[in-house]
Design an enzyme around this catalytic site. Structure first.
Site, mmCIF file in Angstrom:
data_model
loop_
_atom_site.group_PDB
_atom_site.id
_atom_site.type_symbol
_atom_site.label_atom_id
_atom_site.label_comp_id
_atom_site.label_asym_id
_atom_site.label_seq_id
_atom_site.Cartn_x
_atom_site.Cartn_y
_atom_site.Cartn_z
ATOM 1 N N ASN A 9 0.867 -1.180 0.000
ATOM 2 C CA ASN A 9 0.000 0.000 0.000
ATOM 3 C C ASN A 9 0.905 1.231 0.000
ATOM 4 O O ASN A 9 1.517 1.555 1.012
ATOM 5 C CB ASN A 9 -0.881 -0.049 1.269
ATOM 6 C CG ASN A 9 -1.731 1.200 1.435
ATOM 7 O OD1 ASN A 9 -1.793 2.049 0.546
ATOM 8 N ND2 ASN A 9 -2.385 1.319 2.583
ATOM 9 N N LYS A 11 0.121 4.267 -0.320
ATOM 10 C CA LYS A 11 -0.535 5.449 0.269
ATOM 11 C C LYS A 11 -0.307 6.681 -0.630
ATOM 12 O O LYS A 11 -0.266 6.540 -1.837
ATOM 13 C CB LYS A 11 -0.037 5.660 1.703
ATOM 14 C CG LYS A 11 -0.206 4.380 2.538
ATOM 15 C CD LYS A 11 -0.043 4.589 4.000
ATOM 16 C CE LYS A 11 -0.215 3.243 4.713
ATOM 17 N NZ LYS A 11 -0.131 3.343 6.165
ATOM 18 N N HIS A 95 -9.507 0.898 5.082
ATOM 19 C CA HIS A 95 -8.235 1.105 5.777
ATOM 20 C C HIS A 95 -8.472 2.034 6.975
ATOM 21 O O HIS A 95 -9.268 2.962 6.893
ATOM 22 C CB HIS A 95 -7.219 1.715 4.809
ATOM 23 C CG HIS A 95 -5.834 1.728 5.376
ATOM 24 N ND1 HIS A 95 -5.432 2.683 6.279
ATOM 25 C CD2 HIS A 95 -4.782 0.897 5.197
ATOM 26 C CE1 HIS A 95 -4.170 2.427 6.627
ATOM 27 N NE2 HIS A 95 -3.762 1.352 5.977
ATOM 28 N N GLU A 97 -6.841 4.427 8.119
ATOM 29 C CA GLU A 97 -6.636 5.856 7.845
ATOM 30 C C GLU A 97 -7.883 6.464 7.225
ATOM 31 O O GLU A 97 -8.227 7.614 7.471
ATOM 32 C CB GLU A 97 -5.402 6.042 6.942
ATOM 33 C CG GLU A 97 -4.111 5.883 7.725
ATOM 34 C CD GLU A 97 -2.925 5.428 6.917
ATOM 35 O OE1 GLU A 97 -2.959 5.473 5.674
ATOM 36 O OE2 GLU A 97 -1.933 4.994 7.555
ATOM 37 N N GLU A 167 -5.319 -5.226 10.699
ATOM 38 C CA GLU A 167 -4.368 -4.130 10.857
ATOM 39 C C GLU A 167 -4.658 -3.374 12.145
ATOM 40 O O GLU A 167 -5.466 -2.433 12.145
ATOM 41 C CB GLU A 167 -4.490 -3.169 9.674
ATOM 42 C CG GLU A 167 -4.090 -3.770 8.346
ATOM 43 C CD GLU A 167 -3.433 -2.737 7.467
ATOM 44 O OE1 GLU A 167 -2.353 -3.009 6.964
ATOM 45 O OE2 GLU A 167 -4.003 -1.635 7.305
ATOM 46 N N GLY A 173 2.257 2.304 10.884
ATOM 47 C CA GLY A 173 3.184 3.434 10.757
ATOM 48 C C GLY A 173 3.860 3.818 12.065
ATOM 49 O O GLY A 173 4.445 4.892 12.168
ATOM 50 N N SER A 213 3.386 -1.945 10.473
ATOM 51 C CA SER A 213 4.837 -1.933 10.740
ATOM 52 C C SER A 213 5.552 -3.219 10.352
ATOM 53 O O SER A 213 6.439 -3.686 11.076
ATOM 54 C CB SER A 213 5.104 -1.583 12.216
ATOM 55 O OG SER A 213 4.662 -0.274 12.478
#
Ligand code: PGA
Length: 255
Positions: A9, A11, A95, A97, A167, A173, A213
């Site tokens: 991904n 991003k 996701h 985010e 996730e 991250g 991560s």
């Protein structure tokens, strides 16, 4: 048995030129081994360039999100039809985010799932708890709610077409990945819910990925963890060398 799935991904990273270069590097590095399904999910603006760069290879293209309508007055949005047209076979949906920064709800995730499947795209559905939810013992409940919400009203046969990415929000991250044990436990919960929804065979054919991560240093032990059928990689997928060594963890029989 489905092959393991590793998705990158990217991003909001990379111009068209940078994305093309990265895709080519990954393609070149993959010549030496087989047996892993690999998806690259660049930003929308680089889809066409990456599609060209991976043409006639085993690499697949994925979108990072989509809108649930096929077309219309939805400024700034991209439809499932457009993703297909750009060469996508996969799409990441829900996701964290998107859920956290763009207020995406279980309901909109559900509409996106339906639209993606209707257009012939394979969703990679993301679920995961926050640190606070984990600390207060709510992980299984949160994952269950997200999963059932995303699949609500859909035919149970769709479970064979999707992948689920576990996730944990606290791992994305942050440099702090879930342990293999934590990943296996969450994946077991996910598999259990899928079994209840669609039966053992369908549930077992669905790949459950871990994301958060993932690095070359921890990918090996995560890949070996029970119930982990692949990985969804963010930051480390932006460096061909790192992404390739992560993929290699699933391909022990290098040629
Ligand atoms: P990360 O992101 O690997 O950079 O933690 C994972 C993801 O968001 O899918």
């Amino acid at each position: 048995m489905k092959p393991p799935l590793v998705a990158g991904n990217w991003k909001m990273h990379g111009t068209e030129k940078e994305a093309r270069r990265l895709a080519r590097e990954i393609r070149r590095g993959l010549k030496t081994f087989r047996g892993v399904e690999i998806v690259l999910a660049p930003p929308f603006t680089a889809l066409t360039a990456v599609h060209k760069a991976i043409r006639r290879s085993d690499l697949q293209l994925g979108g990072q999100d989509l809108h649930w309508e096929m077309e219309g007055a939805f400024t700034g949005e991209i439809s499932p039809k457009m993703l297909r047209d750009s060469g996508c076979r996969y799409v990441i949906i829900g996701h964290s985010e998107r859920r956290r920064l763009f207020y995406e709800s279980d309901q909109s995730v559900n509409r996106k799932m339906a639209a993606a499947l209707l257009a012939g795209l394979r969703p990679i559905l993301c679920v995961g708890e926050t640190w606070r939810e984990r600390r207060t013992g709510k992980t299984a409940r949160v994952i269950g709610r997200q999963l059932r919400g995303a699949l609500k009203g859909l035919d149970k046969s769709v479970i064979e077409k999707i992948a689920v990415a576990y996730e944990p929000v606290w791992a994305i991250g942050t440099g702090r990945n879930a342990t293999p044990g934590q990943a296996s436990q969450a994946h077991r919960w996910i598999r259990g819910i899928l079994k209840k929804l669609a039966g053992k065979r369908s549930a077992e054919s669905c790949r459950i990925l871990y994301g958060g991560s993932v690095r070359p240093e921890n990918a090996g032990e995560l890949a070996k963890a029970a119930e982990v059928d692949g990985l969804l990689v963010g930051g480390a997928s932006l460096k061909a060398k790192d992404f390739l060594s992560i993929i290699r963890c699933f391909a022990p029989k290098s040629r």
